[in-house]
Design a protein around this motif. Structure first.
Motif, mmCIF file in Angstrom:
data_model
loop_
_atom_site.group_PDB
_atom_site.id
_atom_site.type_symbol
_atom_site.label_atom_id
_atom_site.label_comp_id
_atom_site.label_asym_id
_atom_site.label_seq_id
_atom_site.Cartn_x
_atom_site.Cartn_y
_atom_site.Cartn_z
ATOM 1 N N SER A 109 6.810 -1.947 0.458
ATOM 2 C CA SER A 109 5.936 -0.790 0.673
ATOM 3 C C SER A 109 6.642 0.259 1.515
ATOM 4 O O SER A 109 7.484 -0.057 2.354
ATOM 5 C CB SER A 109 4.637 -1.221 1.365
ATOM 6 O OG SER A 109 4.921 -1.844 2.612
ATOM 7 N N ALA A 110 6.282 1.515 1.270
ATOM 8 C CA ALA A 110 6.874 2.629 2.016
ATOM 9 C C ALA A 110 5.826 3.705 2.240
ATOM 10 O O ALA A 110 5.026 4.005 1.350
ATOM 11 C CB ALA A 110 8.068 3.212 1.270
ATOM 12 N N LEU A 111 5.858 4.288 3.431
ATOM 13 C CA LEU A 111 5.002 5.418 3.783
ATOM 14 C C LEU A 111 5.888 6.645 3.934
ATOM 15 O O LEU A 111 6.807 6.655 4.747
ATOM 16 C CB LEU A 111 4.258 5.137 5.094
ATOM 17 C CG LEU A 111 3.459 6.302 5.685
ATOM 18 C CD1 LEU A 111 2.323 6.717 4.756
ATOM 19 C CD2 LEU A 111 2.925 5.935 7.068
ATOM 20 N N ASP A 112 5.614 7.680 3.146
ATOM 21 C CA ASP A 112 6.358 8.937 3.197
ATOM 22 C C ASP A 112 5.556 9.922 4.041
ATOM 23 O O ASP A 112 4.538 10.449 3.589
ATOM 24 C CB ASP A 112 6.569 9.459 1.774
ATOM 25 C CG ASP A 112 7.333 10.768 1.733
ATOM 26 O OD1 ASP A 112 8.045 11.065 2.710
ATOM 27 O OD2 ASP A 112 7.216 11.485 0.726
ATOM 28 N N PHE A 130 5.197 -0.168 -3.364
ATOM 29 C CA PHE A 130 3.883 0.438 -3.169
ATOM 30 C C PHE A 130 4.107 1.623 -2.241
ATOM 31 O O PHE A 130 4.478 1.454 -1.078
ATOM 32 C CB PHE A 130 2.913 -0.563 -2.553
ATOM 33 C CG PHE A 130 1.606 0.053 -2.126
ATOM 34 C CD1 PHE A 130 0.699 0.508 -3.064
ATOM 35 C CD2 PHE A 130 1.303 0.185 -0.776
ATOM 36 C CE1 PHE A 130 -0.501 1.085 -2.673
ATOM 37 C CE2 PHE A 130 0.105 0.761 -0.375
ATOM 38 C CZ PHE A 130 -0.795 1.207 -1.327
ATOM 39 N N ALA A 131 3.926 2.827 -2.753
ATOM 40 C CA ALA A 131 4.283 4.042 -2.013
ATOM 41 C C ALA A 131 3.040 4.849 -1.677
ATOM 42 O O ALA A 131 2.174 5.066 -2.532
ATOM 43 C CB ALA A 131 5.252 4.891 -2.824
ATOM 44 N N VAL A 132 2.982 5.303 -0.433
ATOM 45 C CA VAL A 132 1.899 6.160 0.040
ATOM 46 C C VAL A 132 2.525 7.409 0.645
ATOM 47 O O VAL A 132 3.455 7.317 1.453
ATOM 48 C CB VAL A 132 1.023 5.454 1.090
ATOM 49 C CG1 VAL A 132 -0.036 6.407 1.642
ATOM 50 C CG2 VAL A 132 0.361 4.222 0.493
ATOM 51 N N GLY A 133 2.039 8.575 0.244
ATOM 52 C CA GLY A 133 2.483 9.831 0.831
ATOM 53 C C GLY A 133 1.392 10.410 1.707
ATOM 54 O O GLY A 133 0.228 10.449 1.307
#
Length: 249
Positions: A109-112, A130-133
């Protein structure tokens, strides 16, 4: 092309609102992002999908009798997008930078943080995460949602992230930290993720990008990490960008 449509539907000589209900049901099944307000509905997405959704909403409503549908269309959501200019994408290749930010770790997972219109969130999603901006500007997030289907986008501020502790493997600042209050932003990133990555412009005067006074030199980045998180980051110095990586012990 990404577009936004504002439309309202008026049943004529009908004693109920079944026409409106049918139009909204059609939108639910269209897969197009939309928001319903008391006086109108907003759609956003690629032009062919938005036009198809409007056509189907009108067709379904017209099954109940005579209706009037008015709509306003704009592509200004795309015109305001400086993040996807070809020159910028060449200089800061999203996929290569995302891979560098993830180097040496197993991440899901990564938070941008400061996602803008989702360029780096899209890169992390393409790598299978799983990416969240996250961004404070709703207009930019509308464009991101229209362009990027593999990531989730949330309105919020970097200095007070709306996520529990340890929610992500990576928290990433893509050319955004110099716009923020850096110490609380870094502390919040470290609270929600086990690795923090900061991409920044090189510390030199240029015709494009922020002025030199706004840029963070490698020494300034090291100092910020020490003050916020207690230890310096690992620095990767490239010709056109700097990447700082820090992780919890």
């Amino acid at each position: 092309m990404a577009v936004k449509a504002l439309f309202a539907l008026y049943p004529l000589l009908q004693g109920d609102y079944r026409a409106v209900e049918k139009a909204l049901q059609a939108l639910e099944g269209s897969g197009v992002d939309h928001r319903v307000f008391p006086t109108h509905t907003e759609l956003s997405g690629e032009e062919d999908k938005v036009f198809a959704a409007l056509r189907e909403a009108f067709r379904r409503a017209a099954e109940e009798g005579a209706v009037v549908l008015w709509a306003l269309l704009t592509n200004a959501c795309e015109a305001r997008d400086p993040f996807r200019q070809e020159e910028r994408l060449r200089r800061f290749p999203p996929l290569a930078i995302a891979q560098k930010a993830l180097e040496g770790m197993e991440a899901k997972s990564a938070l941008d943080i400061g996602t803008g219109t989702g360029v780096f969130a899209e890169a992390f999603a393409r790598l299978g995460l799983f990416a969240v901006g996250l961004d404070p500007r709703a207009d930019r997030l509308e464009v991101a949602r229209a362009k990027v289907k593999g990531a989730r986008f949330v309105e919020g501020r970097a200095e007070s992230l709306p996520f529990p502790e340890g929610s992500f493997d990576l928290a990433f600042f893509g050319l955004s930290l110099h716009h923020l209050d850096p110490l609380p932003a870094l502390r919040e990133a470290a609270r929600v993720a086990r690795r923090v990555a900061v991409l920044e412009w090189p510390h030199r005067e240029e015709a494009v990008g922020p002025p030199l006074a706004r840029r963070l030199s490698p020494e300034a980045l090291e100092d910020l990490f020490r003050r916020a998180l207690g230890s310096p980051p690992r620095l990767h110095l490239e010709a056109d960008w700097v990447l700082a990586l820090w992780e919890k012990d």
